[in-house]
Design a protein around this motif. Structure first.
Motif, PDB file in Angstrom:
ATOM      1  N   ARG A  50      10.528   6.156  -0.341  1.00  0.00           N
ATOM      2  CA  ARG A  50       9.455   6.917  -0.982  1.00  0.00           C
ATOM      3  C   ARG A  50       8.229   7.038  -0.073  1.00  0.00           C
ATOM      4  NH1 ARG A  50       9.162   4.090  -5.610  1.00  0.00           N
ATOM      5  NH2 ARG A  50       7.412   2.816  -4.912  1.00  0.00           N
ATOM      6  N   TYR A  51       7.945   6.004   0.726  1.00  0.00           N
ATOM      7  CA  TYR A  51       6.773   6.023   1.596  1.00  0.00           C
ATOM      8  C   TYR A  51       7.026   6.708   2.925  1.00  0.00           C
ATOM      9  CZ  TYR A  51       4.409   2.536  -1.360  1.00  0.00           C
ATOM     10  OH  TYR A  51       3.810   1.858  -2.374  1.00  0.00           O
ATOM     11  N   HIS A  52       8.229   6.578   3.441  1.00  0.00           N
ATOM     12  CA  HIS A  52       8.498   7.077   4.797  1.00  0.00           C
ATOM     13  C   HIS A  52      10.001   7.144   4.982  1.00  0.00           C
ATOM     14  CE1 HIS A  52       8.425   7.167   9.222  1.00  0.00           C
ATOM     15  NE2 HIS A  52       7.125   7.378   9.153  1.00  0.00           N
TER      16      HIS A  52
ATOM     17  N   VAL B 209       8.465  -0.268   9.934  1.00  0.00           N
ATOM     18  CA  VAL B 209       7.594  -1.266  10.573  1.00  0.00           C
ATOM     19  C   VAL B 209       6.621  -0.568  11.524  1.00  0.00           C
ATOM     20  CG1 VAL B 209       7.549  -3.241  12.159  1.00  0.00           C
ATOM     21  CG2 VAL B 209       9.199  -3.189  10.273  1.00  0.00           C
ATOM     22  N   GLN B 210       7.087   0.421  12.249  1.00  0.00           N
ATOM     23  CA  GLN B 210       6.216   1.197  13.144  1.00  0.00           C
ATOM     24  C   GLN B 210       5.124   1.896  12.342  1.00  0.00           C
ATOM     25  OE1 GLN B 210       5.886   1.357  16.327  1.00  0.00           O
ATOM     26  NE2 GLN B 210       4.863   3.292  16.743  1.00  0.00           N
ATOM     27  N   ALA B 211       5.478   2.476  11.206  1.00  0.00           N
ATOM     28  CA  ALA B 211       4.484   3.161  10.374  1.00  0.00           C
ATOM     29  C   ALA B 211       3.445   2.178   9.844  1.00  0.00           C
ATOM     30  CB  ALA B 211       5.181   3.880   9.220  1.00  0.00           C
ATOM     31  N   ILE B 212       3.860   0.996   9.463  1.00  0.00           N
ATOM     32  CA  ILE B 212       2.924  -0.035   9.000  1.00  0.00           C
ATOM     33  C   ILE B 212       2.027  -0.456  10.160  1.00  0.00           C
ATOM     34  CG2 ILE B 212       2.740  -2.418   8.157  1.00  0.00           C
ATOM     35  CD1 ILE B 212       5.461  -1.827   6.656  1.00  0.00           C
ATOM     36  N   ARG B 213       2.630  -0.706  11.311  1.00  0.00           N
ATOM     37  CA  ARG B 213       1.900  -1.192  12.489  1.00  0.00           C
ATOM     38  C   ARG B 213       0.843  -0.202  12.966  1.00  0.00           C
ATOM     39  NH1 ARG B 213       1.921  -0.837  17.815  1.00  0.00           N
ATOM     40  NH2 ARG B 213       3.709   0.503  17.984  1.00  0.00           N
TER      41      ARG B 213
END
Length: 70
Positions: free
Chosen positions: A32-34, A42-46
């Motif tokens: 749902r988020y990505h 993890v890359q998107a969070i980072r």
């Protein structure tokens, strides 16, 4: 998948400085988020704005501690 849950939780702790809520973990794991897979998440969070703000705050705190010690 439990290992993906754990990696999301670890990324939140490391890059955001806070625990991930159950709904946040579910948002990533469900896609749902990505889109993509765990490495993409993890890359998107980072690289998120929240992560950048956390890194800046952490760096500022480190700089203050270092300056006080000298």
């Amino acid at each position: 998948m439990a290992s993906n849950d754990n990696r999301i939780r670890q990324a939140y702790s490391e890059y955001l400085g806070r625990p991930a809520s159950a709904s946040e973990v579910e948002g990533w794991v469900s896609g749902r988020y990505h889109g993509g897979g765990i490495d993409d998440w993890v890359q998107a969070i980072r690289t998120s704005g929240e992560a950048q703000n956390y890194a800046a705050r952490r760096g500022a705190a480190t700089n203050r501690t270092t300056a006080a010690a000298t």
